[in-house]
Design an enzyme around this catalytic site. Structure first.
Site, PDB file in Angstrom:
ATOM      1  N   TYR A  39     -13.117  22.764  80.734  1.00  0.00           N
ATOM      2  CA  TYR A  39     -13.794  22.063  79.638  1.00  0.00           C
ATOM      3  C   TYR A  39     -12.847  21.755  78.478  1.00  0.00           C
ATOM      4  O   TYR A  39     -13.128  20.903  77.642  1.00  0.00           O
ATOM      5  CB  TYR A  39     -14.980  22.883  79.102  1.00  0.00           C
ATOM      6  CG  TYR A  39     -16.168  22.971  80.048  1.00  0.00           C
ATOM      7  CD1 TYR A  39     -16.134  22.391  81.314  1.00  0.00           C
ATOM      8  CD2 TYR A  39     -17.321  23.634  79.679  1.00  0.00           C
ATOM      9  CE1 TYR A  39     -17.212  22.484  82.182  1.00  0.00           C
ATOM     10  CE2 TYR A  39     -18.413  23.726  80.538  1.00  0.00           C
ATOM     11  CZ  TYR A  39     -18.351  23.152  81.797  1.00  0.00           C
ATOM     12  OH  TYR A  39     -19.419  23.242  82.642  1.00  0.00           O
TER      13      TYR A  39
ATOM     14  N   LYS B   4     -12.961  31.583  92.363  1.00  0.00           N
ATOM     15  CA  LYS B   4     -12.798  30.772  93.585  1.00  0.00           C
ATOM     16  C   LYS B   4     -11.348  30.959  94.014  1.00  0.00           C
ATOM     17  O   LYS B   4     -10.564  30.007  94.140  1.00  0.00           O
ATOM     18  CB  LYS B   4     -13.145  29.303  93.251  1.00  0.00           C
ATOM     19  CG  LYS B   4     -13.245  28.389  94.425  1.00  0.00           C
ATOM     20  CD  LYS B   4     -14.449  28.621  95.307  1.00  0.00           C
ATOM     21  CE  LYS B   4     -14.398  27.723  96.523  1.00  0.00           C
ATOM     22  NZ  LYS B   4     -15.349  28.110  97.591  1.00  0.00           N
TER      23      LYS B   4
ATOM     24  N   ASP C  13     -19.346  30.297  95.173  1.00  0.00           N
ATOM     25  CA  ASP C  13     -20.357  29.709  96.058  1.00  0.00           C
ATOM     26  C   ASP C  13     -21.242  30.793  96.665  1.00  0.00           C
ATOM     27  O   ASP C  13     -22.467  30.671  96.720  1.00  0.00           O
ATOM     28  CB  ASP C  13     -19.707  28.825  97.139  1.00  0.00           C
ATOM     29  CG  ASP C  13     -18.417  29.388  97.689  1.00  0.00           C
ATOM     30  OD1 ASP C  13     -17.932  30.421  97.168  1.00  0.00           O
ATOM     31  OD2 ASP C  13     -17.867  28.823  98.651  1.00  0.00           O
TER      32      ASP C  13
ATOM     33  N   ASP D 277     -21.249  28.477  83.136  1.00  0.00           N
ATOM     34  CA  ASP D 277     -22.217  27.493  82.666  1.00  0.00           C
ATOM     35  C   ASP D 277     -23.283  27.291  83.751  1.00  0.00           C
ATOM     36  O   ASP D 277     -24.498  27.321  83.492  1.00  0.00           O
ATOM     37  CB  ASP D 277     -21.453  26.180  82.404  1.00  0.00           C
ATOM     38  CG  ASP D 277     -22.250  25.194  81.587  1.00  0.00           C
ATOM     39  OD1 ASP D 277     -23.367  25.539  81.161  1.00  0.00           O
ATOM     40  OD2 ASP D 277     -21.758  24.067  81.377  1.00  0.00           O
TER      41      ASP D 277
ATOM     42  N   ASP E 222     -27.327  29.159  84.022  1.00  0.00           N
ATOM     43  CA  ASP E 222     -28.553  28.351  84.062  1.00  0.00           C
ATOM     44  C   ASP E 222     -29.359  28.680  85.320  1.00  0.00           C
ATOM     45  O   ASP E 222     -30.585  28.736  85.302  1.00  0.00           O
ATOM     46  CB  ASP E 222     -28.221  26.854  84.048  1.00  0.00           C
ATOM     47  CG  ASP E 222     -28.144  26.307  82.623  1.00  0.00           C
ATOM     48  OD1 ASP E 222     -27.802  27.090  81.720  1.00  0.00           O
ATOM     49  OD2 ASP E 222     -28.432  25.122  82.415  1.00  0.00           O
TER      50      ASP E 222
END
Ligand code: NAD
Length: 363
Positions: A141, A191, A223, A247, A251
């Site tokens: 980001y 990851k 994942d 992020d 959620d």
């Protein structure tokens, strides 16, 4: 104790939910003998309208001069076509950076009274109590270079994921410290089978873990963590992860426990903590008086715990929310078919009532 707080109601439902959170804070401060000093300032679309700046200098100064900031939400479709730096969200990103809040804590706690609100079966979600620790100021980001280059039809977009060892170490320490206060169980999500950033992440987190031998550290690919989160959410406790993975996962974890309107967050690590509900400005329901204020109210509980170290006061608010829910208080987003929906101020009032009945015993 004097609690110096800057309130940034922001846009859409932001002012509606922060109003209730401030009322609850007043009630807890009265009950426990604290003094409050509030300043209201503009941010986001509200600030753009008056000063063409989503984070005006006097807002930033007020935030830096207080002990904690309570934010409602930013965002309005009115500014959708503005350039990036003149959008409401730019004000919030800049505020997080200026406050140096690199650690974003997002709890996802299942309230037993809301069994019928979760998309998961009650026996799977019952007992869920997850604390996601998301790195907030680094990763893809913020990484440079970033651009869209070339001519239409053959353009290339570039974003850069970048993490330094120091950035990983400081967020890891926040997560291990939290794990020490909870079940001493930490899952680091990355990851590492594909990304260099994740390989460094795993190495540094493992190294920091040696300073916390009591904490059981695990590693998981993002994942597979996403799958397990819906299959066995109760197995998660503290989850540590980088900005973008955090992020998304936070959620998702929020979705498990019922409604976005219930979720609180704390952004800490700098001299001033920033507390805000996870939801946005919800333009579709703004002004209707039906927004769920519990995310904002629970954010105030996080403020009392993490900035002011007032554990009893924080627990008083959390218990009051739980009590209001178990006595049937429901805004439209969590009313389902069996409850009559209450308005935003009514829900705030039910929590206030529960604070007043619950506080004297604990104060
Ligand atoms: P949103 O969170 O505002 O709304 C998503 C859905 O959830 C909507 O249907 C909304 O009505 C509902 N909802 C959200 N909060 C609720 C509450 N407290 N009670 C009841 N229902 C609630 O997300 P969005 O629609 O994707 O974004 C709207 C605006 O908010 C955009 O401008 C976006 O950029 C901004 N945004 C800001 C923040 C922030 O300030 N931290 C976070 C996310 C989105």
């Amino acid at each position: 104790m004097l609690l110096k707080i800057t309130v940034l109601p922001g846009d859409g439902i932001g002012p509606e939910v922060t109003e209730q959170a401030v009322l609850v804070l007043h009630s807890v401060a009265d009950a426990f003998g604290h003094r409050l000093q509030f300043q209201d300032k503009l941010i986001g679309g509200a600030a753009l309208t008056t000063s063409n700046d989503p984070l005006p200098p006097d807002t930033l100064q007020a935030c830096l001069a207080s002990s904690a900031v309570l934010l409602g939400a930013v965002g309005s479709p009115v500014f959708d076509h503005n350039p990036g730096h003149l959008r409401p969200e730019a004000g919030l990103l800049r505020l997080r950076r200026e406050l140096g809040v690199f650690a974003n804590l997002r709890p996802a706690v299942f309230f037993p009274a809301l069994e019928d609100c979760s998309p998961l079966r009650a026996e799977i979600v019952r007992g869920t109590d997850i604390m996601i620790v998301r790195e907030l100021l680094g990763g893809v980001y913020f990484g440079q270079p970033r651009s869209i280059e070339g001519s239409p039809g053959s353009r290339v977009a570039i974003n850069t994921m970048r993490y330094g060892e120091d950035e990983i170490e400081r967020i890891a320490r926040v997560a291990f410290d939290l794990a020490m206060k909870r079940k001493r169980k930490l899952l680091s999500v990355d990851k590492a089978n594909v990304l260099e950033c994740s390989r460094l992440w795993r190495e540094v987190v493992t190294r920091v873990g040696k300073d916390y031998p009591e904490v059981k550290l695990g590693h998981q690919y993002v994942d597979s963590a996403a799958t397990l989160l819906v299959q066995r959410p109760t197995e998660f406790d503290v989850v540590l992860t980088e900005n973008m993975f955090g992020d998304i996962l936070s959620d998702q974890a929020g979705g498990l426990v019922g409604s976005l309107g219930l979720l609180a967050s704390a952004s800490i690590g700098g001299p001033v903590g920033l507390y805000e509900p996870v939801h946005g400005s919800a333009p579709d329901i703004a002004g209707k008086g039906i927004a769920n204020p519990l995310g904002a109210i629970l954010s105030v509980a996080m403020m009392l715990r993490h900035t002011f170290h007032l554990e009893q006061e924080a627990a008083c608010i959390e218990n009051a929310v739980s009590s209001a829910l178990s006595h049937g208080a429901r805004t439209a987003d969590i009313a389902g078919k069996t409850h009559t929906a209450t308005s935003t101020p009514e829900m705030g009032g039910r929590v206030l009532e529960a604070v007043r009945t619950g506080a004297p015993a604990s104060a």
